[in-house]
Design an enzyme around this catalytic site. Structure first.
Site, PDB file in Angstrom:
ATOM      1  N   GLY A   1      -8.070  56.995 154.763  1.00 62.62           N
ATOM      2  CA  GLY A   1      -7.395  57.002 156.044  1.00 62.62           C
ATOM      3  C   GLY A   1      -6.165  57.891 155.989  1.00 62.62           C
ATOM      4  O   GLY A   1      -5.590  58.110 154.923  1.00 62.62           O
TER       5      GLY A   1
ATOM      6  N   GLU B   1      -4.969  52.897 145.945  1.00 62.64           N
ATOM      7  CA  GLU B   1      -3.878  52.457 146.824  1.00 62.64           C
ATOM      8  C   GLU B   1      -2.645  51.917 146.108  1.00 62.64           C
ATOM      9  O   GLU B   1      -1.532  52.027 146.634  1.00 62.64           O
ATOM     10  CB  GLU B   1      -4.404  51.409 147.818  1.00 62.64           C
ATOM     11  CG  GLU B   1      -5.318  51.977 148.888  1.00 62.64           C
ATOM     12  CD  GLU B   1      -6.751  52.176 148.423  1.00 62.64           C
ATOM     13  OE1 GLU B   1      -7.571  52.682 149.216  1.00 62.64           O
ATOM     14  OE2 GLU B   1      -7.070  51.825 147.263  1.00 62.64           O
TER      15      GLU B   1
END
Length: 353
Positions: free
Chosen positions: A67, A138
């Site tokens: 994203g 992440e």
């Protein structure tokens, strides 16, 4: 369907092709891309002329790098309530892919990370190539594995998913298959032939025929780095605290363990503790949507904290690769601080949906 910004829709025989078309940004997802994909999938699901949906990415570098967290970073910094909109719409798309009624074939060629894993690993037929570089990185930007990764990773063999979630290191095709995130290895040079063969299937072919067709192009898989170190990973990542995992890694006289120890040591301490909690909760969850709801609650709280903004700054804005995490140590991250990420309620999914 008409093409949308950064997504192209094509028909090839009975196959509906969804092509992510943002190659300069490694096909990183934006909210319009998510919305366009969902609309296309909803329409294709009831189109009797379509045998399967094929997801691919434009350019040779990758399917999708994740994203576009820079957009979320900027909105969150301004306190814009739209900052959470991306996840609010992306996560249901992941669930839609997981329960899609037709074969959903993801071509995971090149870089497939973060949100790109969410678009592919939930599919019913996941194809990797010799160029695949898959990761959930992440914790390196003060975030945590999302897009349903806290459902997928705990279902990898042994503690492979725990290693992936905490370290965030890249894996290749063999380890993607080993971890249960992919199904078949097809040479990148033959992907066009594969798509043409899928396009030649009758509209009612179904999942078995799609798998049989793809298998004709598959090649044998050799053991990857993660698979070769499975015993070490299982004995060092089996603990329910990050500190115990690090202690176990430090006790191993092995280059793989030393690299994992060093890598995890550079990650956000808060993200590490939050990720491990999410992975352990995901292991005992009833289904993907429960995990996505939990991830969404955590993401909303995360926007009120320091490390995500600092991680994105260091990785994508200033690019100094020197984030200053706060708290800076694992010991300084209390259980109560981690508990706060789960205080939000509500569900992204309609009752029974």
């Amino acid at each position: 369907m008409e093409d949308a910004e950064h997504v192209r829709f094509e028909r090839q025989g009975s196959a509906a092709i969804v092509r992510l078309d943002r190659p300069r940004a490694l096909n990183s997802l934006t909210l319009p891309m998510v919305r366009a994909m969902k609309a296309a999938l909803v329409r294709h699901a009831t189109d009797a002329s379509i045998s399967c949906v094929v997801l691919t990415g434009e350019g040779e570098r990758g399917l999708c790098a994740g994203g576009d967290v820079r957009i979320v970073h900027d909105l969150g910094r301004r306190g814009d309530p739209e900052a959470t909109r991306f996840w609010r719409e992306e996560f249901p798309l992941n669930a839609l892919i997981a329960r899609y009624p037709k074969p959903y074939v993801a071509l995971m060629d090149g870089i497939t990370m973060g949100g790109g894993v969410g678009l592919s690993a939930h599919g019913s037929l996941r194809i990797v190539t010799e160029r695949t570089r898959l990761a959930m990185p992440e914790t390196g930007i003060g975030y945590f594995p999302d897009v349903g990764a806290t459902w997928l990773l705990p279902r990898a063999p042994g503690e492979a998913g725990t290693w992936m979630g905490l370290a965030g290191s890249e894996i290749g095709a063999a380890d993607a298959i080993h971890a249960g995130l992919a199904d078949l290895l097809v040479p990148s040079a033959r992907l066009g032939e594969l798509v043409a063969a899928l396009a030649g299937l009758p509209p009612d072919a179904g999942q078995d025929r799609a798998v049989e067709t793809a298998a004709r192009f598959a090649v044998p898989v050799e053991g990857g780095v993660l698979a070769r170190n499975a015993a070490l990973v299982d004995r060092t990542f089996r603990f329910d605290s990050v500190a115990e995992i690090l202690t176990a890694l430090a006790a191993e006289a092995d280059p793989f363990a030393a690299e994992a120890l060093a890598t995890i040591g550079r990650r956000s301490p808060t993200s590490l503790k939050l990720t491990l909690r999410l992975l352990r909760l995901g292991r005992d969850s009833a289904g993907l949507e429960e995990c996505l709801d939990r991830e969404f609650a955590a993401a909303v709280h995360l926007l009120t904290q320091h490390d995500f903004y600092e991680g994105v700054r260091a990785a994508l804005i200033d690019k100094d690769r020197a984030p200053k995490w706060s708290p800076a140590t694992l010991d300084a991250v209390s259980d109560a601080a981690v508990d706060a990420y789960f205080a939000g309620g509500g569900s992204l999914f309609p009752q029974g949906g």
